[in-house]
Write an enzyme that holds these catalytic residues in place. Sequence first.
Site, PDB file in Angstrom:
ATOM      1  N   ASN A   9       0.877  -1.178   0.000  1.00  0.00           N
ATOM      2  CA  ASN A   9       0.000   0.000   0.000  1.00  0.00           C
ATOM      3  C   ASN A   9       0.910   1.223   0.000  1.00  0.00           C
ATOM      4  O   ASN A   9       1.497   1.560   1.020  1.00  0.00           O
ATOM      5  CB  ASN A   9      -0.902  -0.020   1.242  1.00  0.00           C
ATOM      6  CG  ASN A   9      -1.748   1.238   1.359  1.00  0.00           C
ATOM      7  OD1 ASN A   9      -1.783   2.066   0.442  1.00  0.00           O
ATOM      8  ND2 ASN A   9      -2.432   1.388   2.488  1.00  0.00           N
ATOM      9  N   LYS A  11       0.108   4.245  -0.295  1.00  0.00           N
ATOM     10  CA  LYS A  11      -0.568   5.418   0.264  1.00  0.00           C
ATOM     11  C   LYS A  11      -0.343   6.638  -0.652  1.00  0.00           C
ATOM     12  O   LYS A  11      -0.158   6.471  -1.861  1.00  0.00           O
ATOM     13  CB  LYS A  11      -0.102   5.663   1.707  1.00  0.00           C
ATOM     14  CG  LYS A  11      -0.273   4.392   2.567  1.00  0.00           C
ATOM     15  CD  LYS A  11      -0.159   4.610   4.040  1.00  0.00           C
ATOM     16  CE  LYS A  11      -0.345   3.278   4.758  1.00  0.00           C
ATOM     17  NZ  LYS A  11      -0.270   3.370   6.213  1.00  0.00           N
ATOM     18  N   HIS A  94      -9.501   1.246   4.801  1.00  0.00           N
ATOM     19  CA  HIS A  94      -8.246   1.422   5.539  1.00  0.00           C
ATOM     20  C   HIS A  94      -8.519   2.313   6.745  1.00  0.00           C
ATOM     21  O   HIS A  94      -9.351   3.229   6.667  1.00  0.00           O
ATOM     22  CB  HIS A  94      -7.193   2.050   4.621  1.00  0.00           C
ATOM     23  CG  HIS A  94      -5.819   1.996   5.238  1.00  0.00           C
ATOM     24  ND1 HIS A  94      -5.425   2.888   6.205  1.00  0.00           N
ATOM     25  CD2 HIS A  94      -4.786   1.140   5.065  1.00  0.00           C
ATOM     26  CE1 HIS A  94      -4.186   2.584   6.593  1.00  0.00           C
ATOM     27  NE2 HIS A  94      -3.783   1.527   5.910  1.00  0.00           N
ATOM     28  N   GLU A  96      -6.999   4.716   7.899  1.00  0.00           N
ATOM     29  CA  GLU A  96      -6.833   6.154   7.621  1.00  0.00           C
ATOM     30  C   GLU A  96      -8.102   6.728   6.998  1.00  0.00           C
ATOM     31  O   GLU A  96      -8.474   7.867   7.266  1.00  0.00           O
ATOM     32  CB  GLU A  96      -5.603   6.353   6.718  1.00  0.00           C
ATOM     33  CG  GLU A  96      -4.306   6.134   7.500  1.00  0.00           C
ATOM     34  CD  GLU A  96      -3.165   5.540   6.695  1.00  0.00           C
ATOM     35  OE1 GLU A  96      -3.196   5.576   5.455  1.00  0.00           O
ATOM     36  OE2 GLU A  96      -2.216   5.027   7.338  1.00  0.00           O
ATOM     37  N   GLU A 166      -5.375  -4.909  10.417  1.00  0.00           N
ATOM     38  CA  GLU A 166      -4.369  -3.879  10.653  1.00  0.00           C
ATOM     39  C   GLU A 166      -4.682  -3.174  11.971  1.00  0.00           C
ATOM     40  O   GLU A 166      -5.524  -2.244  12.001  1.00  0.00           O
ATOM     41  CB  GLU A 166      -4.386  -2.855   9.519  1.00  0.00           C
ATOM     42  CG  GLU A 166      -4.048  -3.441   8.164  1.00  0.00           C
ATOM     43  CD  GLU A 166      -3.426  -2.405   7.229  1.00  0.00           C
ATOM     44  OE1 GLU A 166      -2.337  -2.677   6.722  1.00  0.00           O
ATOM     45  OE2 GLU A 166      -4.012  -1.324   7.035  1.00  0.00           O
ATOM     46  N   GLY A 172       2.506   2.185  10.803  1.00  0.00           N
ATOM     47  CA  GLY A 172       3.468   3.281  10.677  1.00  0.00           C
ATOM     48  C   GLY A 172       4.226   3.607  11.955  1.00  0.00           C
ATOM     49  O   GLY A 172       4.887   4.638  12.034  1.00  0.00           O
ATOM     50  N   SER A 211       3.450  -2.268  10.356  1.00  0.00           N
ATOM     51  CA  SER A 211       4.891  -2.379  10.592  1.00  0.00           C
ATOM     52  C   SER A 211       5.454  -3.755  10.232  1.00  0.00           C
ATOM     53  O   SER A 211       6.381  -4.248  10.863  1.00  0.00           O
ATOM     54  CB  SER A 211       5.218  -2.017  12.047  1.00  0.00           C
ATOM     55  OG  SER A 211       4.831  -0.670  12.306  1.00  0.00           O
TER      56      SER A 211
HETATM   57  P1  13P Z   1       3.050   0.264   7.667  1.00  0.00           P
HETATM   58  O1  13P Z   1       3.532  -1.020   7.054  1.00  0.00           O
HETATM   59  O2  13P Z   1       3.825   1.462   7.215  1.00  0.00           O
HETATM   60  O3  13P Z   1       2.922   0.158   9.147  1.00  0.00           O
HETATM   61  O4  13P Z   1       1.568   0.522   7.102  1.00  0.00           O
HETATM   62  C1  13P Z   1       0.653  -0.503   7.155  1.00  0.00           C
HETATM   63  C2  13P Z   1      -0.535  -0.109   6.379  1.00  0.00           C
HETATM   64  O5  13P Z   1      -1.239   0.818   6.746  1.00  0.00           O
HETATM   65  C3  13P Z   1      -0.814  -0.834   5.140  1.00  0.00           C
HETATM   66  O6  13P Z   1      -2.083  -0.579   4.669  1.00  0.00           O
END
Ligand code: 13P
Length: 253
Positions: A9, A11, A94, A96, A166, A172, A211
């Site tokens: 992803n 983003k 997601h 976010e 997740e 992150g 992560s």
């Molecule tokens: P990270 O791998 O940067 O923690 O992000 C995970 C994520 O949000 C994937 O959709």
Amino acid sequence: MRKQVILGNWKMNGNFAEIKSLCESLNRAVSDDAKADVAVCVPFVYVDYVRANVIKKIGLGAQNVSEHDNGAYTGEISASMLKDLSCEYVIVGHSERRTLFQESNQLVAKKAKKAIASGMKAIVCVGETLAERNEGELERVLTAQVEILFDVLSEKELEEVIIAYEPVWAIGTGLAATPEQVQSVHKFIRSVVTKSNELLAKSIRIVYGGSLKPSNAKTLLALEDVDGGLIGGASLKGEDFGEIINQAKCITC
Ligand code: 13P
């Protein structure tokens, strides 16, 4: 038998020069005979470029889709548009988007339905915040996020769903959930699916995100109920993403 799937992803990262060099490094790092399914979910505007510039093994996905078919929805992108650009996957829900854009469980399920109706797989993200975990709300939150899918999608449509667990607190932060936490939540999610559809529970892929990186991929991807990963930060480096793919377990080996 569930084939693992490793999903990147990206983003809202990158500019044209960076996307170009990421494609080049992915092509060096990912082998055509990788044992897992592989795809990258890229910003809308780069979908076509990435499709034309990565090896065939790397599938394509988007990170969001409209719940509407077409019409006066300025700024939105429909599932059929994504399908036109050869997208095979769409991330929906997601954390976010749930947090920053107030997406509800109902809306997420509707988006998944549109993606599937257009012939793509829906990567439905679920996960709890740290506060919800600490308050003992984890199972309630996850159950609501998963069960809505059974209200909105048909049995056939559900076969095109990938669930991405997740935990919001692991995204992150560099701090992945522990293997014990991951296995126990994945097992719980599978049990929620079992209540509605026993057969589907055996085949549905539940991937972990938060992560996930080369140093923990082997342990996390080896867990019984983990069928792959959804990778943010580490998917922006071709070598790291390639290393994670190499750690996927192979069901036929
Ligand atoms: P990270 O791998 O940067 O923690 O992000 C995970 C994520 O949000 C994937 O959709």
